[in-house]
Write an enzyme that holds these catalytic residues in place. Structure first.
Site, mmCIF file in Angstrom:
data_model
loop_
_atom_site.group_PDB
_atom_site.id
_atom_site.type_symbol
_atom_site.label_atom_id
_atom_site.label_comp_id
_atom_site.label_asym_id
_atom_site.label_seq_id
_atom_site.Cartn_x
_atom_site.Cartn_y
_atom_site.Cartn_z
ATOM 1 N N GLU A 97 4.690 13.195 -2.063
ATOM 2 C CA GLU A 97 3.243 13.429 -2.012
ATOM 3 C C GLU A 97 2.605 12.220 -1.340
ATOM 4 O O GLU A 97 3.284 11.229 -1.033
ATOM 5 C CB GLU A 97 2.662 13.636 -3.420
ATOM 6 C CG GLU A 97 2.778 12.431 -4.336
ATOM 7 C CD GLU A 97 2.044 12.610 -5.664
ATOM 8 O OE1 GLU A 97 1.124 13.437 -5.760
ATOM 9 O OE2 GLU A 97 2.391 11.879 -6.612
ATOM 10 N N LEU A 141 1.819 14.121 -8.872
ATOM 11 C CA LEU A 141 0.664 14.557 -9.644
ATOM 12 C C LEU A 141 0.524 16.066 -9.444
ATOM 13 O O LEU A 141 0.665 16.557 -8.314
ATOM 14 C CB LEU A 141 -0.603 13.839 -9.165
ATOM 15 C CG LEU A 141 -1.771 14.135 -10.105
ATOM 16 C CD1 LEU A 141 -1.694 13.259 -11.351
ATOM 17 C CD2 LEU A 141 -3.101 13.948 -9.424
ATOM 18 N N LYS A 163 -2.172 11.036 -14.614
ATOM 19 C CA LYS A 163 -3.174 10.473 -13.693
ATOM 20 C C LYS A 163 -3.624 9.126 -14.254
ATOM 21 O O LYS A 163 -4.738 8.962 -14.764
ATOM 22 C CB LYS A 163 -4.339 11.455 -13.533
ATOM 23 C CG LYS A 163 -5.029 11.355 -12.175
ATOM 24 C CD LYS A 163 -5.815 12.602 -11.868
ATOM 25 C CE LYS A 163 -6.774 12.435 -10.713
ATOM 26 N NZ LYS A 163 -6.197 11.917 -9.480
ATOM 27 N N TYR A 176 -7.448 8.923 -15.759
ATOM 28 C CA TYR A 176 -8.702 9.288 -15.094
ATOM 29 C C TYR A 176 -8.626 10.686 -14.519
ATOM 30 O O TYR A 176 -7.557 11.289 -14.460
ATOM 31 C CB TYR A 176 -9.044 8.269 -13.994
ATOM 32 C CG TYR A 176 -8.231 8.395 -12.720
ATOM 33 C CD1 TYR A 176 -6.891 8.017 -12.677
ATOM 34 C CD2 TYR A 176 -8.799 8.908 -11.555
ATOM 35 C CE1 TYR A 176 -6.157 8.140 -11.503
ATOM 36 C CE2 TYR A 176 -8.064 9.028 -10.374
ATOM 37 C CZ TYR A 176 -6.747 8.652 -10.354
ATOM 38 O OH TYR A 176 -6.007 8.774 -9.205
HETATM 39 N N1 PDD Z 1 -6.302 11.777 -6.274
HETATM 40 N N2 PDD Z 1 -1.472 13.153 -5.799
HETATM 41 C C1 PDD Z 1 -2.023 11.969 -6.127
HETATM 42 C C2 PDD Z 1 -1.142 10.780 -6.231
HETATM 43 C C3 PDD Z 1 -3.413 11.879 -6.345
HETATM 44 O O1 PDD Z 1 -3.954 10.695 -6.682
HETATM 45 C C4 PDD Z 1 -4.218 13.043 -6.204
HETATM 46 C C5 PDD Z 1 -5.700 13.015 -6.434
HETATM 47 C C6 PDD Z 1 -3.594 14.260 -5.850
HETATM 48 C C7 PDD Z 1 -4.371 15.541 -5.679
HETATM 49 O O2 PDD Z 1 -4.828 16.052 -6.918
HETATM 50 P P1 PDD Z 1 -6.130 16.969 -6.987
HETATM 51 O O3 PDD Z 1 -5.934 18.073 -6.010
HETATM 52 O O4 PDD Z 1 -6.152 17.455 -8.397
HETATM 53 O O5 PDD Z 1 -7.301 16.099 -6.621
HETATM 54 C C8 PDD Z 1 -2.225 14.263 -5.666
HETATM 55 C C9 PDD Z 1 -7.682 11.562 -6.639
HETATM 56 C C10 PDD Z 1 -8.629 12.445 -5.929
HETATM 57 C C11 PDD Z 1 -8.016 10.080 -6.516
HETATM 58 O O6 PDD Z 1 -7.170 9.288 -6.927
HETATM 59 O O7 PDD Z 1 -9.096 9.719 -6.063
#
Ligand code: PDD
Length: 281
Positions: free
Chosen positions: A180, A204, A148, A32
């Site tokens: 993270e 991620l 993801k 996703y």
């Molecule tokens: N989550 N680390 C994890 C485990 C994440 O699920 C996310 C983002 C990030 C940050 O990535 P980005 O800056 O590209 O949004 C880091 C999304 C927003 C979610 O699961 O809803």
């Protein structure tokens, strides 16, 4: 009623149906993306697309994610989200519908594509300025955290632990290293050096993380991408999280220990202001 996208169609959310044989439902077999749009402008789609393509390739789902840009736009338009300051568009692609067997369907079946969009409301500035609290949890995820994947049970358990502890975020710790958050990347500041975990398979590769590193550079702040042991994190001057649905969120306490002076720090504040400026939101 929100309008969602399902396999090429746009329909009210409560009319959208997926098969019980969808491999996303049965196995969490899919990937996703969550992409932000500020005043209707989709932000850094190229990076979200690149990450999704890489994830699809890693797990062997044959789908051209480029078509999702149009889906993102259409979802914003059909849900009246082109004028709101911040909206997030979610899209997921699963391996498709086939009777349950672990190995991939042979011959392959068409992937299932689902998407929705919703408004994002950031916290009031006075709430943000008070800072937030976090806990740590053991990282029980698979070793492909850079994908993801929609299979987010460990992330859900981590975030639920945070909710039950009455705090905002949960930090994954593996072998003593703070990696993270459950849905965001982690930064710490040590003596003015903006520090974050390196881009390995254990985190991620956040688009917002990348943006922050760029903004820190523009602000003349030194940046170091290196492992942060948990014992060191506790002694950081500042700790903050970044992500599409997190933006910049400062933590003033981790595991009940006060971070720095227990106040939102100048680096997090400066990066948040720079983030708001660059996104025009
Ligand atoms: N989550 N680390 C994890 C485990 C994440 O699920 C996310 C983002 C990030 C940050 O990535 P980005 O800056 O590209 O949004 C880091 C999304 C927003 C979610 O699961 O809803």
């Amino acid at each position: 009623m929100s309008v969602v996208h399902l396999n090429g169609e746009y329909l009210p959310a409560d009319e959208a149906r997926i098969s019980v044989n969808d491999r996303g439902f049965l196995f969490g077999d899919g990937v996703y993306e969550v992409t932000p749009a500020y005043h209707g402008r989709i932000f850094r789609w190229g990076q979200h697309l690149a990450r999704m393509r890489k994830g699809l390739k890693t797990v062997g789902i044959d789908f051209d994610a480029a078509s999702l840009e149009g889906v993102n736009r259409e979802l914003l338009a059909r849900n009246g989200l082109e004028t709101v300051p911040v909206a997030c568009v979610y899209v997921q692609v699963t391996r498709g519908i086939a009777p349950r067997t672990h190995a991939f369907p042979d011959p392959p079946v068409p992937p299932s594509v689902y998407g929705f969009a919703k408004r994002f409301d950031r916290p009031a500035r006075e709430v943000w300025e008070r800072g937030f609290r976090a806990i740590t949890v053991p990282d029980q995820r698979w070793a492909l955290a850079e994908v993801k994947a929609i299979a987010l049970l460990p992330n859900c358990l981590a975030q639920q632990a945070a909710v039950e502890a009455g705090v905002r975020d949960a930090i994954f710790v593996r072998d003593g290293i703070a990696l993270e958050g459950s849905h965001n990347n982690l930064f710490a500041v040590f003596g003015g050096v903006v520090t974050t975990a390196p881009l390995t398979n254990y985190i991620l590769h956040g688009v917002t993380r990348d943006l922050m590193i760029g903004l820190a550079g523009e602000m003349g702040l030194p940046v170091e991408e290196r492992a942060i042991p948990l014992r060191e994190l506790y002694r950081a001057d500042e700790v903050f999280f970044t992500g599409t649905t997190t933006e910049v969120r400062p933590a003033v306490e981790v595991d009940g220990r006060t971070i720095g002076e227990g106040k939102v720090g100048a680096v997090a504040r400066g990066l948040y202001d720079a983030f708001l400026a660059v996104t025009g939101s």
